[in-house]
Write a protein that holds these residues in place. Structure first.
Motif, PDB file in Angstrom:
ATOM      1  N   ALA A 631      -3.477  19.960 -16.523  1.00 21.75           N
ATOM      2  CA  ALA A 631      -2.734  18.709 -16.327  1.00 21.75           C
ATOM      3  C   ALA A 631      -2.832  18.378 -14.845  1.00 21.75           C
ATOM      4  O   ALA A 631      -2.369  19.144 -13.997  1.00 21.75           O
ATOM      5  CB  ALA A 631      -1.290  18.855 -16.749  1.00 21.75           C
ATOM      6  N   LEU A 632      -3.459  17.250 -14.549  1.00 21.83           N
ATOM      7  CA  LEU A 632      -3.682  16.867 -13.164  1.00 21.83           C
ATOM      8  C   LEU A 632      -2.522  16.009 -12.672  1.00 21.83           C
ATOM      9  O   LEU A 632      -2.097  15.066 -13.353  1.00 21.83           O
ATOM     10  CB  LEU A 632      -4.993  16.078 -13.050  1.00 21.83           C
ATOM     11  N   VAL A 633      -2.023  16.339 -11.501  1.00 20.43           N
ATOM     12  CA  VAL A 633      -1.003  15.525 -10.835  1.00 20.43           C
ATOM     13  C   VAL A 633      -1.630  14.930  -9.580  1.00 20.43           C
ATOM     14  O   VAL A 633      -2.067  15.664  -8.689  1.00 20.43           O
ATOM     15  CB  VAL A 633       0.234  16.358 -10.463  1.00 20.43           C
ATOM     16  N   VAL A 662       0.040  10.169 -12.469  1.00 21.02           N
ATOM     17  CA  VAL A 662      -0.232   9.429 -11.238  1.00 21.02           C
ATOM     18  C   VAL A 662       1.094   9.021 -10.618  1.00 21.02           C
ATOM     19  O   VAL A 662       1.813   8.193 -11.172  1.00 21.02           O
ATOM     20  CB  VAL A 662      -1.099   8.184 -11.508  1.00 21.02           C
ATOM     21  N   LEU A 663       1.418   9.618  -9.475  1.00 19.95           N
ATOM     22  CA  LEU A 663       2.606   9.238  -8.739  1.00 19.95           C
ATOM     23  C   LEU A 663       2.297   8.012  -7.871  1.00 19.95           C
ATOM     24  O   LEU A 663       1.144   7.582  -7.795  1.00 19.95           O
ATOM     25  CB  LEU A 663       3.096  10.412  -7.900  1.00 19.95           C
ATOM     26  N   ARG A 746       6.791   1.378  -6.297  1.00 25.06           N
ATOM     27  CA  ARG A 746       5.403   0.997  -6.549  1.00 25.06           C
ATOM     28  C   ARG A 746       5.229   0.618  -8.016  1.00 25.06           C
ATOM     29  O   ARG A 746       4.428   1.181  -8.746  1.00 25.06           O
ATOM     30  CB  ARG A 746       4.447   2.134  -6.188  1.00 25.06           C
ATOM     31  N   GLY A 747       5.991  -0.389  -8.441  1.00 22.55           N
ATOM     32  CA  GLY A 747       5.877  -0.844  -9.814  1.00 22.55           C
ATOM     33  C   GLY A 747       4.580  -1.585 -10.063  1.00 22.55           C
ATOM     34  O   GLY A 747       3.860  -1.961  -9.126  1.00 22.55           O
ATOM     35  N   PHE A 748       4.280  -1.835 -11.318  1.00 20.62           N
ATOM     36  CA  PHE A 748       3.020  -2.464 -11.669  1.00 20.62           C
ATOM     37  C   PHE A 748       3.201  -3.341 -12.895  1.00 20.62           C
ATOM     38  O   PHE A 748       4.273  -3.374 -13.508  1.00 20.62           O
ATOM     39  CB  PHE A 748       1.930  -1.412 -11.918  1.00 20.62           C
ATOM     40  N   VAL A 784      -2.780   9.135 -19.544  1.00 14.37           N
ATOM     41  CA  VAL A 784      -2.417   9.065 -18.123  1.00 14.37           C
ATOM     42  C   VAL A 784      -1.005   8.509 -18.031  1.00 14.37           C
ATOM     43  O   VAL A 784      -0.719   7.442 -18.580  1.00 14.37           O
ATOM     44  CB  VAL A 784      -3.386   8.162 -17.335  1.00 14.37           C
ATOM     45  N   LEU A 785      -0.130   9.244 -17.360  1.00 11.07           N
ATOM     46  CA  LEU A 785       1.231   8.778 -17.119  1.00 11.07           C
ATOM     47  C   LEU A 785       1.278   8.202 -15.710  1.00 11.07           C
ATOM     48  O   LEU A 785       1.098   8.927 -14.725  1.00 11.07           O
ATOM     49  CB  LEU A 785       2.224   9.930 -17.266  1.00 11.07           C
ATOM     50  N   VAL A 786       1.517   6.887 -15.610  1.00  9.13           N
ATOM     51  CA  VAL A 786       1.544   6.205 -14.317  1.00  9.13           C
ATOM     52  C   VAL A 786       2.993   5.926 -13.955  1.00  9.13           C
ATOM     53  O   VAL A 786       3.734   5.309 -14.731  1.00  9.13           O
ATOM     54  CB  VAL A 786       0.733   4.899 -14.346  1.00  9.13           C
ATOM     55  N   SER A 787       3.397   6.387 -12.769  1.00  8.56           N
ATOM     56  CA  SER A 787       4.786   6.265 -12.343  1.00  8.56           C
ATOM     57  C   SER A 787       4.903   5.450 -11.064  1.00  8.56           C
ATOM     58  O   SER A 787       4.144   5.651 -10.121  1.00  8.56           O
ATOM     59  CB  SER A 787       5.390   7.657 -12.098  1.00  8.56           C
ATOM     60  N   GLY A 788       5.879   4.531 -11.048  1.00  2.00           N
ATOM     61  CA  GLY A 788       6.210   3.796  -9.831  1.00  2.00           C
ATOM     62  C   GLY A 788       7.467   4.315  -9.170  1.00  2.00           C
ATOM     63  O   GLY A 788       7.931   3.745  -8.179  1.00  2.00           O
TER      64      GLY A 788
END
Length: 996
Positions: A631-633, A662-663, A746-748, A784-788
């Motif tokens: 699991a890649l961070v 993805v932080l 960092r919202g998207f 992929v979990l993308v976090s803002g």
């Protein structure tokens, strides 16, 4: 003859055009009301100060169409050289203050008999909110041929060096803008003197010292005179004969007469009226849609101000209120709905800049005569009138909370924004000495229609907030670390604002503070000396409070009592949430996958993971990743040019079953091309100085909506824990900028909503929930979990941030299967947020919430619900959707409406060329064994409409008769993963969907 007699004091209670509506928030009822005021042929006006009065007596010719004014039909010509006597007597009784002859009437070329004279120098008792002393003025013309009796009060109001002064003392306006008369009060109460006094006494009892009425009612202004309530009134709308972009198309003399005779004269004898408005938000250059007319309007209002102030200089003038920045008067007035339509309550800190009014360097008092918004209805929920600015804002602040929570959360947030706005503004006088007042434009009471007395109105929590934030001597807490660990030390600042009604300086102050748990048990306390504070000054004292290490996880209250000797001057409190370290490190199985970290050179993410007990190793190269085991961070800000060169490997890693977290990343560096769905990182900042920044949503945000609250990533984190996070910069208001308290930085946005089938939106924010805070994007066997969320900066500081970081890493490293879509095992009631289970993620799905008005029985003027051509439902005509406090608009179903966007003001907008039919889509899972989907749909139109249902590519069309509700059955063909699209006329309302 006009006669207004004083009434006895009662007991003291303890307790426009559519474009303009995109910015303003009142329906400007004064426009019609002011034009309807009858100009009496015989009129006595008294313009008072603290040393006497200038008295104007006029009798106009009968050709004005006015009614006869005396028994013997006196004409103006008959009064030539008639003596005028006046007597001024205290209303409370006693010897006359003065009695004597003012002079003799003269008749001008216009046929008007007139006298303007000043009394000798007097020594009256002054009228003030603290001592509303009134006098009776009796004027006798021609030895009894005409007479008039009215009440007056002696006081001065002025502006000097950017401050307001009442009777020579600095004044801060602590106001409320939505008040009676009318607003669906019963007719028996709307003009009731007793009701008006009771209402104003209550408002005064919670600290309010100035109000604005829907119109200049004599009954309500009389009551304000008696109670000691200041009034901001004048004319609230466009001037007579003007438009939103043009001044009146008549002579300046005619406009002056209209203002003088029909607007100001009926208010001139009321000492309570201290501020006149000449216009509201008319042709303001700061409003983007008003491109023309502002120079002409400003010149007109400037001329009117010059003329009128020569005639009545006993009040202050706001020329163009609100987004017109007061131009044309001596008060710089602005309207700011920070924390409702745009930005956040922290934007009140922009008031530190004296040039917030965007005008010259002239030192003018700055008032905010509209602010706060947050229109809660009778049942406490936000009022959601369709095709207005309200539903989009509601989603921003209470999100998809269940219906049972919407009312309490809306009421709590309404009070919170009012408290922040009021207290920040008052505290900031130390930074901006021109801040002179604030009037929240919000609905303070639950019940208006159907009540029998003021006692039936039921104040909302915002009233209790007024009572705290409007204390004349204010103790105000500033604490931007609302979530901390037990055993840590917090640094609140205790502010004191001295607006003491006695006008005295404060010395010998002491602060007693306590920290109590939810049961009221005091866990920590202390006492500290406070600095002296001069009248109209402010003071601040930083504290250091060490929290006991054994505090249980939960909510606490930091309360303070400001004393001077044996006297209690002020009380206030703020909330704090404290957690034990175990909250951030819950018992969990060891990660099934290896945690591989791509960190930045500072190693901040690695240290945060180590603190949480999450073992990890550095990513030597992305090419060495094992899709089955790793699991890649990608650490906070760690994306680099080398990572951009490896995007093909990342894409292959995910498709083969790999998982990536993805932080937050910098938009100018991050390459999102490898993600399973296109996203765009936002760049606009929430507290941008512009009112309506271009491009939405903002990159940062608060009050985050957990779209799927039961998801493992959000375990232990309800929406309270996602409201505000603790500032990690040790900010205070002496520094520029704002505290770093927004959970999302960092919202998207999802750039292609049609690909939502591959996106699980887990948390979102901003207006219409368009901003995505957290989403899982699926491709092949991986995701992929993308976090803002800004979690790394708060490592070890904010337990909620730590818990979320741990949740995200453990979720991506777990052996559990990840599902893109929610499981629906119960009926969906469209418009019921809890029932929808996160299927509708803001604007993206195209399913627009349908709202309907709940109209109380017997409400006067509330006609049958009207539906416009695009399906929006209103009680009667459009308008009054936010200031009609008796009608509650609620969600009832959803309509296939997409694609749509929002205007800058927040209303729904269809782009030019959009087809007549709309569509909405959702993706979901159902339990095995369900055979049939049923859809209940209602047609609001007056003719039959076709609904198309597309389920996993199979199309079905049904005709829905006019005004009918039907049930449509659709076979599932043994499918459990469903892609569902509804398409049809925008007047069709989806009510229920079930799977059987």
């Amino acid at each position: 003859m006009t006669l207004r007699r004083p009434t006895l004091l009662a007991f003291l209670l303890a307790a426009a055009p559519a474009a303009l509506h995109a910015q303003t928030d009142d329906e400007a009822p004064a426009s019609a009301a002011a034009r309807a005021v009858r100009v009496p042929p015989f009129r006595v006006l008294a313009f008072t100060d603290t040393a006497g009065a200038r008295i104007e007596v006029t009798l106009s010719p009968a050709t004005t169409g006015a009614i006869a004014v005396s028994k013997d039909g006196v004409s103006p010509a008959a009064l030539a050289n008639a003596p005028v006597r006046a007597t001024i007597t205290p209303v409370a009784g006693g010897a006359p203050l003065w009695s004597g002859e003012l002079g003799r009437m003269s008749v001008g070329p216009d046929g008007v008999a007139k006298l303007v004279a000043r009394t000798p120098r007097l020594a009256p008792a002054r009228w003030s909110p603290q001592s509303p002393t009134l006098y009776t003025l009796t004027v006798d013309v021609g030895a009894g041929r005409l007479a008039d009796t009215t009440r007056i009060g002696f006081r001065t109001i002025g502006a000097n060096e950017g401050r307001l002064f009442l009777n020579g003392r600095p004044l801060f306006l602590r106001g409320n803008a939505i008040n009676p008369p009318e607003r669906n009060l019963p007719d028996s109460l709307s003009e009731s003197p007793r009701f008006a006094r009771d209402y104003l006494r209550y408002m005064k009892g919670i600290g309010v010292n100035v109000v604005r009425f829907t119109r200049p009612s004599q009954v309500w202004m009389d009551a304000a005179d008696e109670v000691g309530m200041l009034v901001f009134q004048g004319h609230y709308g466009t001037p007579n004969g003007a438009s939103s972009t043009k001044p009146p198309q008549v002579s300046l003399d005619e406009s002056e007469r209209w203002y003088r005779d029909r607007v100001i004269a009926p208010q001139a004898n009321h000492p309570s009226v201290v501020v006149y408005a000449l216009s509201n938000e008319q042709a303001a250059p700061e409003i983007s849609y008003l491109k023309t007319g502002h120079a002409e309007v400003a010149a007109f209002l400037g001329e009117m101000h010059a003329r009128l102030s020569r005639w009545d200089d006993t009040r202050l003038y706001i020329g163009n209120a609100g987004y017109g920045f007061g131009r044309g008067g001596e008060v710089c007035d602005i309207h700011r709905y920070w924390g409702w339509y745009y930005n956040s309550a922290l934007s009140f800190y922009t008031l530190r800049d004296p040039k917030i009014c965007w005008r010259s360097d002239a030192k003018q008092p700055i008032t905010l005569t509209e602010a706060v918004g947050n229109y809660t209805g009778p049942d406490g929920r936000y009022n959601l009138a369709s095709n207005t600015k309200q539903p989009e804002s509601q989603l921003n602040w209470t999100g998809h909370a269940p219906d049972a929570e919407q009312g309490p959360r809306a009421l709590a947030y309404q009070a919170w924004v009012a408290g922040q706005g009021i207290e920040i503004t008052r505290r900031l006088r130390a930074r901006n000495p021109y801040l002179a007042g604030l009037l929240p434009f919000t609905i303070v009471f639950h019940d208006w229609h159907g009540i029998t007395s003021f006692a039936g109105m039921r104040p909302k929590p915002v009233a209790a907030q007024y009572a705290r934030s409007y204390q004349p001597v204010l103790l105000s807490w500033e604490l931007w670390t609302p979530q901390v660990y037990a055993g840590s030390t917090i640094a609140p600042v205790a502010h004191v604002v001295n607006d003491a009604e006695s006008g005295e300086d404060l010395a010998g102050l002491s602060l007693r503070w306590t920290l109590a748990d939810a049961s009221g048990r005091v866990r920590q306390q202390g006492t500290t000396a406070m600095p002296d504070v001069r009248y109209f000054g402010t003071g601040r004292t930083p504290l250091s409070v060490a929290l006991p290490a054994d505090l249980a996880t939960g909510s606490y209250t930091l309360a303070g009592v400001l004393t001077r000797g044996a006297d209690t001057l002020s009380r206030n409190q703020t909330s704090l949430w404290v957690a034990q370290p175990a909250f951030a490190r819950p018992a969990a199985a060891a990660p099934a996958r290896r945690i591989v970290l791509l960190d930045d050179s500072a190693g901040a993410t690695g240290r945060a993971l180590t603190r949480l007990g999450l073992p990890h190793r550095a990513a030597a190269t992305l090419g060495a990743l094992d899709a089955a085991r790793d699991a890649l961070v990608i650490g906070d800000g760690a994306w680099s040019a080398a990572a951009t060169r490896d995007t093909a490997r990342l894409r292959a890693f995910v498709a083969a079953g790999g998982r990536v977290l993805v932080l937050p990343q910098r938009p100018d560096r991050f390459d999102a091309s490898w993600l399973p769905a296109r996203i765009t990182l936002q760049t606009e900042q929430l507290d941008h100085p512009d009112v309506y920044p271009g491009g939405r949503p903002f990159r940062n945000g608060m009050s985050i909506n957990p779209e799927r609250p039961d998801h493992p990533v959000l375990a232990g984190l309800d929406r309270d824990r996602l409201f505000l996070w603790s500032d990690w910069t040790r900010w205070d208001d002496a520094r520029p900028g704002f505290p770093e308290v927004y959970p999302v930085t960092r919202g998207f946005v999802v750039a292609d909503p049609a690909r939502l089938g591959r996106v699980a939106v887990l948390a979102n924010y901003d207006h219409g929930l368009e901003g995505v805070a957290l989403a899982e994007l699926f491709d092949g066997r991986g995701s992929v979990l993308v976090s803002g969320f800004d979690v790394v900066h708060r490592a070890g500081l904010d337990p909620a941030a730590d818990r979320l970081l741990g949740n995200m890493v453990r979720y991506m490293a777990s052996a559990d299967a990840h599902e893109a879509h929610p499981l629906v095992d119960r009926k969906i009631t469209w418009g019921d947020y809890a029932s929808e289970r996160g299927l509708v993620t803001g604007i993206y799905n195209g399913l627009l919430l349908h709202t309907v008005p709940v109209i109380p029985d017997g409400m006067k003027g509330a006609r049958t619900i009207r539906v416009d051509s695009t399906g929006f439902a209103f009680a009667g005509a459009f308008g009054g959707w936010n200031t009609n406090p008796s009608i509650q608009y609620v969600g009832r179903g959803r309509r296939p409406y997409g694609p749509f966007t929002f205007t800058l003001g927040g209303a729904v907008r269809l782009e030019k060329g959009t087809p007549a039919t709309g569509e909405g889509r959702v993706w979901l899972r159902v339990p095995a064994g369900r055979r049939t989907m049923t859809t209940v749909v209602h047609n609001q139109a007056t003719d039959a409409k076709t609904l198309e249902i597309k389920l996993n590519g199979a199309r079905q069309q049904v005709s829905v008769p006019a005004g009918q509700t039907i049930t449509v059955e659709t076979p599932l063909a043994n499918a459990t993963a469903l892609a569902l699209t509804y398409r049809g006329d925008r007047r069709l309302v989806l009510l229920e969907t079930d799977f059987r």
